[in-house]
Scaffold this motif. Structure first.
Motif, PDB file in Angstrom:
ATOM      1  N   GLN A  29      -6.630   9.857  -0.243  1.00  0.00           N
ATOM      2  CA  GLN A  29      -6.326   8.567  -0.029  1.00  0.00           C
ATOM      3  C   GLN A  29      -7.853   7.724   0.471  1.00  0.00           C
ATOM      4  O   GLN A  29      -7.640   6.228   0.026  1.00  0.00           O
ATOM      5  CB  GLN A  29      -5.242   8.371   1.211  1.00  0.00           C
ATOM      6  CG  GLN A  29      -4.072   9.175   0.689  1.00  0.00           C
ATOM      7  CD  GLN A  29      -3.967  10.467   1.485  1.00  0.00           C
ATOM      8  OE1 GLN A  29      -4.958  11.211   1.376  1.00  0.00           O
ATOM      9  NE2 GLN A  29      -2.732  10.553   1.949  1.00  0.00           N
TER      10      GLN A  29
ATOM     11  N   LEU B  71     -10.385  -1.420  -6.387  1.00  0.00           N
ATOM     12  CA  LEU B  71     -10.229  -2.860  -6.302  1.00  0.00           C
ATOM     13  C   LEU B  71     -10.422  -3.495  -7.471  1.00  0.00           C
ATOM     14  O   LEU B  71     -11.703  -3.488  -7.947  1.00  0.00           O
ATOM     15  CB  LEU B  71     -10.891  -3.373  -4.976  1.00  0.00           C
ATOM     16  CG  LEU B  71     -11.002  -5.047  -5.098  1.00  0.00           C
ATOM     17  CD1 LEU B  71      -9.302  -5.281  -4.671  1.00  0.00           C
ATOM     18  CD2 LEU B  71     -11.766  -5.317  -3.706  1.00  0.00           C
TER      19      LEU B  71
ATOM     20  N   ASN C  60      -4.053  -0.626 -14.735  1.00  0.00           N
ATOM     21  CA  ASN C  60      -3.149   0.298 -13.975  1.00  0.00           C
ATOM     22  C   ASN C  60      -2.552   1.201 -14.653  1.00  0.00           C
ATOM     23  O   ASN C  60      -2.380   2.478 -14.100  1.00  0.00           O
ATOM     24  CB  ASN C  60      -2.217  -0.809 -13.406  1.00  0.00           C
ATOM     25  CG  ASN C  60      -1.523  -0.210 -12.125  1.00  0.00           C
ATOM     26  OD1 ASN C  60      -1.916   0.671 -11.264  1.00  0.00           O
ATOM     27  ND2 ASN C  60      -0.155  -0.195 -11.937  1.00  0.00           N
TER      28      ASN C  60
ATOM     29  N   ILE D 117     -12.459   1.839  -0.085  1.00  0.00           N
ATOM     30  CA  ILE D 117     -12.297   1.397  -1.513  1.00  0.00           C
ATOM     31  C   ILE D 117     -13.542   2.362  -2.454  1.00  0.00           C
ATOM     32  O   ILE D 117     -14.712   2.117  -2.112  1.00  0.00           O
ATOM     33  CB  ILE D 117     -12.663  -0.130  -1.784  1.00  0.00           C
ATOM     34  CG1 ILE D 117     -11.492  -1.050  -1.003  1.00  0.00           C
ATOM     35  CG2 ILE D 117     -12.729  -0.311  -3.216  1.00  0.00           C
ATOM     36  CD1 ILE D 117     -10.264  -0.731  -1.565  1.00  0.00           C
TER      37      ILE D 117
ATOM     38  N   THR E 186      -3.797   5.128 -13.127  1.00  0.00           N
ATOM     39  CA  THR E 186      -2.731   5.583 -12.307  1.00  0.00           C
ATOM     40  C   THR E 186      -2.492   7.125 -12.775  1.00  0.00           C
ATOM     41  O   THR E 186      -2.485   8.030 -11.817  1.00  0.00           O
ATOM     42  CB  THR E 186      -1.393   4.959 -12.462  1.00  0.00           C
ATOM     43  OG1 THR E 186      -1.440   3.768 -12.240  1.00  0.00           O
ATOM     44  CG2 THR E 186      -0.423   5.697 -11.658  1.00  0.00           C
TER      45      THR E 186
ATOM     46  N   SER F 270      -9.440   7.001  -3.183  1.00  0.00           N
ATOM     47  CA  SER F 270      -8.640   6.855  -4.682  1.00  0.00           C
ATOM     48  C   SER F 270      -8.348   5.315  -4.862  1.00  0.00           C
ATOM     49  O   SER F 270      -7.561   5.116  -5.963  1.00  0.00           O
ATOM     50  CB  SER F 270      -7.629   7.811  -4.566  1.00  0.00           C
ATOM     51  OG  SER F 270      -6.624   7.443  -3.550  1.00  0.00           O
ATOM     52  N   THR F 271      -8.656   4.518  -3.971  1.00  0.00           N
ATOM     53  CA  THR F 271      -8.331   3.117  -4.090  1.00  0.00           C
ATOM     54  C   THR F 271      -9.428   2.355  -4.830  1.00  0.00           C
ATOM     55  O   THR F 271     -10.472   2.240  -4.503  1.00  0.00           O
ATOM     56  CB  THR F 271      -7.942   2.516  -2.743  1.00  0.00           C
ATOM     57  OG1 THR F 271      -6.769   3.303  -2.058  1.00  0.00           O
ATOM     58  CG2 THR F 271      -7.550   0.950  -3.195  1.00  0.00           C
TER      59      THR F 271
ATOM     60  N   GLN G 160      -2.331   6.212   4.371  1.00  0.00           N
ATOM     61  CA  GLN G 160      -1.579   4.947   3.708  1.00  0.00           C
ATOM     62  C   GLN G 160      -0.381   4.362   4.206  1.00  0.00           C
ATOM     63  O   GLN G 160       0.192   3.596   3.890  1.00  0.00           O
ATOM     64  CB  GLN G 160      -1.076   5.479   2.232  1.00  0.00           C
ATOM     65  CG  GLN G 160      -2.238   5.979   1.266  1.00  0.00           C
ATOM     66  CD  GLN G 160      -3.247   4.898   0.954  1.00  0.00           C
ATOM     67  OE1 GLN G 160      -2.991   3.930   0.677  1.00  0.00           O
ATOM     68  NE2 GLN G 160      -4.646   5.250   1.093  1.00  0.00           N
TER      69      GLN G 160
ATOM     70  N   TYR H 163      -5.373   7.380  -9.250  1.00  0.00           N
ATOM     71  CA  TYR H 163      -6.002   6.193  -8.716  1.00  0.00           C
ATOM     72  C   TYR H 163      -4.988   5.079  -8.344  1.00  0.00           C
ATOM     73  O   TYR H 163      -4.216   4.728  -9.039  1.00  0.00           O
ATOM     74  CB  TYR H 163      -7.053   5.502  -9.448  1.00  0.00           C
ATOM     75  CG  TYR H 163      -8.577   6.577  -9.738  1.00  0.00           C
ATOM     76  CD1 TYR H 163      -9.542   6.841  -8.826  1.00  0.00           C
ATOM     77  CD2 TYR H 163      -8.728   7.067 -11.002  1.00  0.00           C
ATOM     78  CE1 TYR H 163     -10.355   7.727  -8.730  1.00  0.00           C
ATOM     79  CE2 TYR H 163      -9.712   7.704 -11.231  1.00  0.00           C
ATOM     80  CZ  TYR H 163     -10.624   8.375 -10.309  1.00  0.00           C
ATOM     81  OH  TYR H 163     -11.576   9.121 -10.332  1.00  0.00           O
ATOM     82  N   ARG H 164      -5.312   4.675  -6.970  1.00  0.00           N
ATOM     83  CA  ARG H 164      -4.326   3.517  -6.736  1.00  0.00           C
ATOM     84  C   ARG H 164      -5.051   2.217  -6.863  1.00  0.00           C
ATOM     85  O   ARG H 164      -6.200   2.182  -6.552  1.00  0.00           O
ATOM     86  CB  ARG H 164      -4.100   3.826  -5.251  1.00  0.00           C
ATOM     87  CG  ARG H 164      -3.283   2.616  -4.534  1.00  0.00           C
ATOM     88  CD  ARG H 164      -2.935   2.859  -3.133  1.00  0.00           C
ATOM     89  NE  ARG H 164      -2.104   1.799  -2.439  1.00  0.00           N
ATOM     90  CZ  ARG H 164      -2.880   0.774  -2.079  1.00  0.00           C
ATOM     91  NH1 ARG H 164      -4.146   0.646  -1.651  1.00  0.00           N
ATOM     92  NH2 ARG H 164      -2.105  -0.206  -1.187  1.00  0.00           N
ATOM     93  N   ILE H 165      -4.403   1.138  -7.418  1.00  0.00           N
ATOM     94  CA  ILE H 165      -5.028  -0.127  -7.967  1.00  0.00           C
ATOM     95  C   ILE H 165      -4.594  -1.198  -6.986  1.00  0.00           C
ATOM     96  O   ILE H 165      -3.504  -1.357  -6.442  1.00  0.00           O
ATOM     97  CB  ILE H 165      -4.565  -0.599  -9.399  1.00  0.00           C
ATOM     98  CG1 ILE H 165      -4.952   0.650 -10.337  1.00  0.00           C
ATOM     99  CG2 ILE H 165      -5.311  -1.840  -9.667  1.00  0.00           C
ATOM    100  CD1 ILE H 165      -6.503   0.758 -10.183  1.00  0.00           C
ATOM    101  N   HIS H 166      -5.768  -1.858  -6.425  1.00  0.00           N
ATOM    102  CA  HIS H 166      -5.387  -2.979  -5.505  1.00  0.00           C
ATOM    103  C   HIS H 166      -6.136  -4.309  -6.279  1.00  0.00           C
ATOM    104  O   HIS H 166      -7.032  -4.288  -6.567  1.00  0.00           O
ATOM    105  CB  HIS H 166      -5.698  -2.960  -3.995  1.00  0.00           C
ATOM    106  CG  HIS H 166      -5.596  -4.033  -3.236  1.00  0.00           C
ATOM    107  ND1 HIS H 166      -4.524  -3.910  -2.569  1.00  0.00           N
ATOM    108  CD2 HIS H 166      -6.332  -5.224  -2.725  1.00  0.00           C
ATOM    109  CE1 HIS H 166      -4.531  -4.955  -1.916  1.00  0.00           C
ATOM    110  NE2 HIS H 166      -5.478  -5.760  -1.761  1.00  0.00           N
TER     111      HIS H 166
END
Length: 465
Positions: free
Chosen positions: A4, A10, A23, A53, A27, A7-8, A192, A31-34
């Motif tokens: 976590q 931006l 995204n 990030i 994904t 993996s984000t 998270q 990876y998590r997208i912000h």
């Protein structure tokens, strides 16, 4: 290493359709997208949020303007700045070259994202390598240090964070206990989920207030049910700050909720369960309170599966110059905002040397406050260098510390030394001494009266000499 934290990604782009596409593309790679739609929003987010990030994907063009490119230096200048990859729908070689020269890690055309996962994997590998160094690990959570004692703190955080054990953080006021608690949360599997901090002194006014705050209330007399901190932290981490302020009765109320993760709302007979990890902190000697029957031994044992001790600043003086320079770099944006005209400052070497002579009973927080005063004084004087004279003036405006025996000086002792030195150099002339200290004549008169100093003695001494 919990994924976590790394993996984000931006994404800073004003094209929702492209964001949807990227995204969907990233994904499956984990990876998590912000997403934020402007460089200004992204900078504000990175300054106030999270060091977790992995990378920033920054579009070069916003509308007809290269606002991403223009904002790039601000992204690069952020403390612990994540790597920046520039995006563009246009193959503009001059803009790409300019971005790389300004510090962007690489460039990816929007029409061809195939190389992006490999680049992100490289960033992940590089960051994992850096985080093997404990002091680098601490810095990502806002803890600036070069001290061997803090290396031990880092290693203990890294060992304890991935577990579900309770941790008691012990340290004097201003040492950074809440930052350590956040590091334990953000380096855990709960990263998270919510981190809920409870300032115990604010809720101990009465047993009912304490219970309502922690456990919520059942509906009744036309009033709806309310949620407590145990509800809010469900799935995440509950941080009980200043745990030593609990009364004996309030300590008893915490026993079962901490051990069994079950509790009752005020006014209810229905048991509720919660999934929380408990962290706590204190500036008091809890073990001594246990031995003197002022703190329940059974609660102490539930809270101290692990204990992390934070050394005071006077035990790690090598950190003072690094912290002072860090505050001189980062505080201007907090004081004056993110405008392009935000001033920058440096601390003169004699100033850094003097800072290391003080005891800093308020620890890092006190040092930060003094540097903040130095910056505002320097700005008013139209200078970008923090000299010992500016430091003296900032100290003269600092609320009194409480002196304790030490080879180092407290701020109160430093302030008195500065006043005596100024009066001696000006032969007891209060007006000139005040000017030298950078404070008003009236302010110096108040300080002289408060400390029982007689300026005449410096005049008499001069005549006697």
């Amino acid at each position: 290493m919990p994924k976590q934290l790394l993996s984000t990604v931006l994404i800073v782009d004003d094209d929702p359709e492209f964001v949807r596409r990227i995204n969907e593309f990233l994904t499956p790679y984990g990876y998590r997208i912000h997403w934020l739609s402007s460089p200004e929003q992204a900078l504000e987010y990175l300054r106030s949020a999270p060091q977790g990030i992995l990378a920033v994907l920054l579009d070069i063009m916003f509308g007809e303007q290269p606002r991403g490119l223009e904002a790039l230096p601000e992204f690069i200048a952020l403390p612990s700045a994540p790597p920046v990859v520039m995006l563009s729908a246009y193959e503009r070689a001059t803009l790409v070259e300019c971005a790389i020269k300004q510090g962007a890690e690489s460039y990816v055309p929007k029409a061809n994202l195939e190389t992006l996962p490999e680049r992100l994997e490289n960033f992940q590998r590089h960051r994992l390598q850096r985080l093997k160094h404990p002091l680098t690990f601490l810095r990502q959570f806002g803890i600036v240090t070069c001290s061997e004692k803090m290396r031990e703190v880092a290693e203990k955080i890294m060992r304890c964070a991935p577990t579900e054990l309770t941790v008691l953080i012990v340290g004097e006021t201003g040492t950074g206990k809440s930052l350590v608690a956040e590091a334990l949360h953000r380096y855990s599997r709960r990263a998270q989920q919510r981190f809920v901090a409870v300032d115990i002194p604010n809720i101990v006014g009465s047993p009912e207030l304490f219970a309502r705050s922690l456990f919520g209330t059942a509906p009744g007399a036309g009033a709806p049910a309310s949620r407590g901190f145990f509800h809010e932290a469900d799935g995440g981490t509950l941080f009980l700050d200043e745990i030593g302020e609990l009364s004996w009765e309030q300590q008893s109320q915490l026993l079962k909720p901490i051990e069994e993760k079950r509790f009752y709302r005020v006014g209810s007979t229905q048991v509720e369960s919660t999934d929380v990890r408990i962290l706590s902190a204190t500036n008091r000697n809890i073990s001594q309170m246990v031995d003197s029957a002022k703190f329940r031994r059974d609660l102490y044992e539930r809270l101290t599966h692990e204990i992390i001790y934070l050394p005071p600043l006077r035990e790690r003086p090598e950190d003072i110059p690094e912290l002072a320079n860090h505050f001189a770099r980062t505080l201007p944006q907090e004081i004056w905002g993110a405008a392009s005209s935000t001033p920058s400052f440096t601390l003169a070497q004699p100033t850094l040397e003097r800072l290391q002579q003080y005891r800093w009973e308020g620890n890092v927080r006190e040092l930060r406050n003094v540097i903040q005063r130095c910056l505002t004084i320097a700005q008013a004087e139209h200078t970008d260098t923090i000299t010992p004279r500016i430091l003296n003036r900032a100290l003269a405006e600092t609320p009194s510390s409480h002196p304790t025996p030490s080879s180092a000086q407290t701020l109160e002792e430093v302030r008195l030394d500065a006043i005596h030195r100024a009066l001696s150099q000006t032969r007891g002339n209060v007006t000139r001494a005040a000017q030298q200290l950078g404070i008003s004549r009236e302010h110096l008169h108040r300080l002289v009266k408060k400390h029982g100093i007689d300026p005449n003695q410096y005049r008499q001494k001069h005549h006697a000499d």
